[in-house]
Design a protein around this motif. Structure first.
Motif, PDB file in Angstrom:
ATOM      1  N   TRP A  62      90.904 -41.261   0.998  1.00 38.81           N
ATOM      2  CA  TRP A  62      90.143 -40.006   1.101  1.00 38.81           C
ATOM      3  C   TRP A  62      90.314 -39.601   2.776  1.00 38.81           C
ATOM      4  CZ3 TRP A  62      86.171 -39.539   4.610  1.00 38.81           C
ATOM      5  CH2 TRP A  62      85.343 -40.498   4.685  1.00 38.81           C
ATOM      6  N   PRO A  63      89.986 -40.526   3.753  1.00 41.23           N
ATOM      7  CA  PRO A  63      90.276 -40.139   5.250  1.00 41.23           C
ATOM      8  C   PRO A  63      91.588 -39.467   5.484  1.00 41.23           C
ATOM      9  CG  PRO A  63      89.147 -42.195   4.775  1.00 41.23           C
ATOM     10  CD  PRO A  63      89.673 -41.979   3.696  1.00 41.23           C
ATOM     11  N   MET A  64      92.581 -40.173   4.844  1.00 40.17           N
ATOM     12  CA  MET A  64      94.061 -39.580   5.208  1.00 40.17           C
ATOM     13  C   MET A  64      94.049 -38.166   4.770  1.00 40.17           C
ATOM     14  SD  MET A  64      97.543 -41.497   4.849  1.00 40.17           S
ATOM     15  CE  MET A  64      99.192 -40.977   5.753  1.00 40.17           C
ATOM     16  N   VAL A  65      93.579 -38.023   3.309  1.00 39.91           N
ATOM     17  CA  VAL A  65      93.868 -36.759   2.710  1.00 39.91           C
ATOM     18  C   VAL A  65      93.194 -35.810   3.308  1.00 39.91           C
ATOM     19  CG1 VAL A  65      92.734 -35.492   0.669  1.00 39.91           C
ATOM     20  CG2 VAL A  65      93.909 -37.641   0.454  1.00 39.91           C
ATOM     21  N   LEU A  66      91.821 -35.883   3.875  1.00 40.03           N
ATOM     22  CA  LEU A  66      91.185 -34.868   4.914  1.00 40.03           C
ATOM     23  C   LEU A  66      91.764 -34.736   6.020  1.00 40.03           C
ATOM     24  CD1 LEU A  66      87.277 -36.131   4.453  1.00 40.03           C
ATOM     25  CD2 LEU A  66      88.738 -34.022   3.331  1.00 40.03           C
ATOM     26  N   LEU A  67      92.299 -35.601   6.644  1.00 42.61           N
ATOM     27  CA  LEU A  67      92.993 -35.556   8.071  1.00 42.61           C
ATOM     28  C   LEU A  67      94.398 -34.805   7.738  1.00 42.61           C
ATOM     29  CD1 LEU A  67      93.061 -36.086  11.154  1.00 42.61           C
ATOM     30  CD2 LEU A  67      94.246 -38.427  10.749  1.00 42.61           C
ATOM     31  N   MET A  68      95.122 -34.914   6.891  1.00 42.74           N
ATOM     32  CA  MET A  68      96.452 -34.264   6.658  1.00 42.74           C
ATOM     33  C   MET A  68      96.142 -32.935   6.269  1.00 42.74           C
ATOM     34  SD  MET A  68      99.042 -37.110   4.873  1.00 42.74           S
ATOM     35  CE  MET A  68     100.417 -36.280   5.374  1.00 42.74           C
ATOM     36  N   THR A  69      94.820 -32.869   5.327  1.00 40.81           N
ATOM     37  CA  THR A  69      94.498 -31.274   5.000  1.00 40.81           C
ATOM     38  C   THR A  69      94.199 -30.357   6.365  1.00 40.81           C
ATOM     39  OG1 THR A  69      93.873 -31.836   2.638  1.00 40.81           O
ATOM     40  CG2 THR A  69      93.252 -29.827   3.614  1.00 40.81           C
ATOM     41  N   ALA A  70      93.381 -31.126   7.084  1.00 38.42           N
ATOM     42  CA  ALA A  70      93.069 -30.139   8.197  1.00 38.42           C
ATOM     43  C   ALA A  70      94.362 -30.124   9.236  1.00 38.42           C
ATOM     44  CB  ALA A  70      92.144 -31.405   9.076  1.00 38.42           C
ATOM     45  N   THR A  71      95.140 -30.848   9.238  1.00 35.42           N
ATOM     46  CA  THR A  71      96.541 -30.672   9.897  1.00 35.42           C
ATOM     47  C   THR A  71      97.264 -29.559   9.284  1.00 35.42           C
ATOM     48  OG1 THR A  71      96.568 -33.152  10.534  1.00 35.42           O
ATOM     49  CG2 THR A  71      98.575 -31.732  10.701  1.00 35.42           C
ATOM     50  N   VAL A  72      97.437 -29.450   7.908  1.00 35.64           N
ATOM     51  CA  VAL A  72      97.944 -28.305   7.583  1.00 35.64           C
ATOM     52  C   VAL A  72      97.319 -27.036   7.596  1.00 35.64           C
ATOM     53  CG1 VAL A  72      98.740 -27.318   5.306  1.00 35.64           C
ATOM     54  CG2 VAL A  72      98.888 -29.804   5.769  1.00 35.64           C
ATOM     55  N   LEU A  73      95.979 -27.002   7.278  1.00 38.05           N
ATOM     56  CA  LEU A  73      95.277 -25.736   7.695  1.00 38.05           C
ATOM     57  C   LEU A  73      94.895 -25.342   9.073  1.00 38.05           C
ATOM     58  CD1 LEU A  73      92.160 -26.604   5.130  1.00 38.05           C
ATOM     59  CD2 LEU A  73      94.090 -24.980   4.989  1.00 38.05           C
ATOM     60  N   LEU A  74      95.123 -26.054  10.140  1.00 36.48           N
ATOM     61  CA  LEU A  74      94.588 -25.712  11.410  1.00 36.48           C
ATOM     62  C   LEU A  74      95.927 -25.907  12.185  1.00 36.48           C
ATOM     63  CD1 LEU A  74      91.398 -27.644  12.046  1.00 36.48           C
ATOM     64  CD2 LEU A  74      91.577 -25.413  11.453  1.00 36.48           C
TER      65      LEU A  74
END
Length: 695
Positions: A294-306
């Motif tokens: 889950w930490p990698m999922v959140l970090l990659m999601t934030a990367t895509v969104l921001l």
């Protein structure tokens, strides 16, 4: 249970559940893709229901879905479309895809994944979803220029994704991610594509046209799908992915000019098996893996969104799309989709990536798909906020920069770039310098440990050895970095002179805008070349190390750009006074034509002010009684108000609190498109893009 019966049962259950969940997804105003993924999770093995017994059959049918999906995308892509999107879409797509690949690659390496695996992670977060964006555009119906910009970028992104599929496939099979390996892969791919397109462009369009003339839909469908699988088998035979072959087949069929008719025939088949593909993706989702990563999922999601919206917005502004449209395009493209699953699936099929990549990609896609409609709806408000946040010099600079890019395009159309021997020479030197820089870094990473071992035979360096080696490498590449910056400045200066020529005699009144344009192009060139160097050297450097150096260089150049924008503000204020003086000297009763002539004279005297146009306001104007801030003219159109003539008063450089009155003459500046759109807003007329979009 007989194998045939098990196959039919598994296929039937998957389709029925997908139909129900996609209907529910549509009812909840979400893309059907989410319903397909949910169906896969339901019928898959990880929830304990085990509704599908023949998973191998669904996996095989999902590959058929990939082929038909890529074939359909190829039908929508042709060389005519590629030419039509223009260089603006190429600039945006290359910058955005490069940034996202490097970001995803660096995140994966920070979490302990190897070079080839990290490369696939970068590819997963790089490509936006054409399907999701098309659905958002269908519901929200933005203006035509924004649609054309985003769809043009998506076309180039699809092309880059197909190239990534081929390169990643070759790298995964050979395990060679070195510079020589990449160059060899690119050469072999180029030879294969050249031969295939040479034969295909001569044969396929003629064959399709002959079949279509028979006016038998079933024959046309069979011939089109047969061509698709023939090219797919040829591509697979030469060691490339079936997705690449299907895309190329669709592009070749599209060159026949009959792509619209074939799309209608292929669409039902594509929709069915694409749904099966997404169901198969959902079946591979293991919730326990998501809990573990889950930490990698959140970090990659934030990367895509921001990061993805920022990269698109930066590329759009550099390409001359204006701040508002660039920000809105970036927020619309803040997601990943079908290509992410295809890239992840390729890595799993080749055994090149960890099985956790697939559920991570699905989770990031699902979250960003849910946020895309919200981000698209709020994009205009964010664009206005960005415009208000910018200091006055940057607001003026942003409004005029798009007009300078228009001038550069006009210079190219006149053939001015055809004599640009200096531009070609500087570009070649820049490429050579970047290649040498990459070679030194890769050489230090590969041969450095051996050299340290020999040095330590004479001098004990201990733990400080690697640090000293990288310090020495940094000192060695520093001259090449400085040379690259100087070459980027020379190239930017040469391009700026084409857009804003220097007069042979007298005072150079275009110096201030040319200097600002030079700095902007220099930042873009440094960022682009630096990004390519980072992608090549990323497998050999610590995560984010090279990015920090590039960020510092760009930041230093941005400070210089701020100074140029401040000087530009003085140039614009002088232009405002000249405009007001020209308008004030009009003869009594002179019409708007004399105002336009006076402004054209001002533009010749003070170049770089864009397309100047006076807009007289009367009682029928829609903006009477509103302030410039309330109208949001600059954020909505990209044009700037340089001056206002009000009866006997002359307003120079008006701010957002200025209220428009009957009889005002508003002087607009900016690109031709932005000025026309601003004029329509002021007068309450249908905007040009709305008329074209309605047609």
């Amino acid at each position: 249970m007989a194998p045939a019966h098990a196959f039919l049962e598994s296929f039937g259950i998957a389709v029925c559940v997908a139909a129900a969940t996609s209907w529910l997804s549509v009812k909840l105003r979400q893309p059907p893709v989410l319903g397909y993924l949910l169906a896969g999770l339901i019928v898959g093995p990880y929830l304990g229901l085990t509704l599908v017994s023949d998973r191998a059959a669904i996996a095989s049918l999902s590959e058929l879905g990939v082929i038909l999906l890529m074939f359909f995308l190829g039908l929508e892509f042709s060389l005519r479309h590629l030419i039509r999107v223009g260089p603006r879409a190429f600039v945006i797509a290359f910058l955005e895809v490069g940034v996202m690949i490097f970001a995803g690659l660096s995140i994966a390496r920070a979490f302990g994944f190897g070079g080839v695996q990290a490369l696939f992670f970068g590819g997963v977060v790089a490509i936006a979803s054409t399907t999701i964006i098309a659905k958002v555009f269908e519901e929200q119906r933005p203006e035509r220029p924004l649609r054309e910009l985003v769809l043009g970028v998506l076309i180039v992104e699809d092309l880059l994704a197909v190239f990534m599929l081929a390169v990643f496939s070759a790298i995964a099979k050979t395990g060679d991610a070195s510079f020589d390996g990449l160059a060899d892969t690119a050469l072999n791919l180029g030879l294969f594509l050249g031969g295939l397109l040479l034969v295909g462009m001569w044969l396929v369009p003629r064959l399709v046209q002959r079949v279509v003339k028979e006016n038998r839909p079933e024959t046309t469908l069979l011939a089109s799908v047969g061509i698709c699988f023939a090219v797919v088998l040829a591509t697979e035979h030469f060691g490339y992915s079936v997705a690449l072959g299907a895309f190329l087949a669709g592009s070749l069929v599209a060159e026949s000019g009959e792509e619209k008719r074939i799309e209608q025939l292929v669409r039902p088949l594509k929709d069915l098996f694409t749904a099966v593909f997404f169901v198969a993706v959902g079946m591979s989702i293991d919730p326990s893996v998501l809990g573990e990563h889950w930490p990698m999922v959140l970090l990659m999601t934030a990367t895509v969104l921001l990061l993805k919206p920022v990269a698109v917005a930066f590329g759009g502004f550099v390409a001359g799309a204006g701040i508002s449209r660039s920000v809105r395009a970036g927020m619309t493209m803040g997601q990943i989709g079908e290509f992410s699953f295809i890239i992840a699936g390729l890595g799993l099929t080749l055994g090149a990536v960890d099985p956790s990549l697939y559920p991570i990609a699905v989770a990031v896609s699902a979250i960003t798909v849910l946020t895309t409609p919200v981000m698209a709806r709020r994009a205009e408000g964010v664009a206005r906020a960005v415009d208000r946040f910018l200091p006055k010099p940057l607001q003026t600079f942003a409004a005029l920069y798009a007009s300078w890019i228009d001038d550069l395009v006009r210079a190219r159309n006149r053939g001015a770039l055809g004599h640009g021997a200096q531009i070609r020479r500087i570009s070649l030197l820049l490429i050579i310098d970047a290649a040498l820089l990459c070679g030194i870094v890769i050489g230090a990473a590969i041969g450095g440990p051996q050299l340290l071992g020999r040095i330590e035979e004479w001098v004990a360096l201990g733990d400080a050895g690697p640090m000293l080696m990288w310090i020495a490498t940094a000192l060695l590449i520093a001259p090449f970095v400085l040379t690259s910056v100087r070459l980027a400045r020379a190239l930017g200066r040469r391009l700026a002179k084409l857009a804003l020529p220097q007069t042979a005699e007298g005072v150079d009144f275009a110096a201030a805008p040319r200097r600002a344009m030079t700095m902007t192009l220099e930042i873009a060139i440094v960022a682009g070349v630096g990004l390519l160097c980072l992608l090549v050297t990323a497998p050999f450097l610590p995560p984010f190390g090279g990015a920090a150096v590039l960020a510092l260089i760009v930041l230093a150049l941005a400070v210089a750009l701020w100074r140029s924008a401040t000087n530009l503000q003085g140039h614009v204020q002088a232009g405002s006074l000249a405009i007001l003086d020209a308008l004030g000297k009009r003869s009594p009763g002179a019409g708007a034509g004399s105002s336009a002539l006076a402004l054209e004279q001002v533009r010749e005297i003070l170049p770089g002010l864009g397309d100047l146009q006076p807009v007289p306001l009367d009682t029928s104007s829609a903006c009477i009684g509103q302030s410039l801030g309330q109208i949001g003219l600059r954020s909505r159109s990209g044009a700037s108000v340089l001056a206002i003539r009000r009866s006997e008063a002359l307003v120079s450089d008006p701010d957002g609190s200025c209220v428009l009155e009957v009889g005002d003459v508003v002087v607009l500046a900016g690109s031709q498109e932005a000025v026309q759109q601003a004029r329509a807003i002021l007068l309450g007329e249908p905007e040009p893009d709305e008329e074209a979009g309605g047609a």
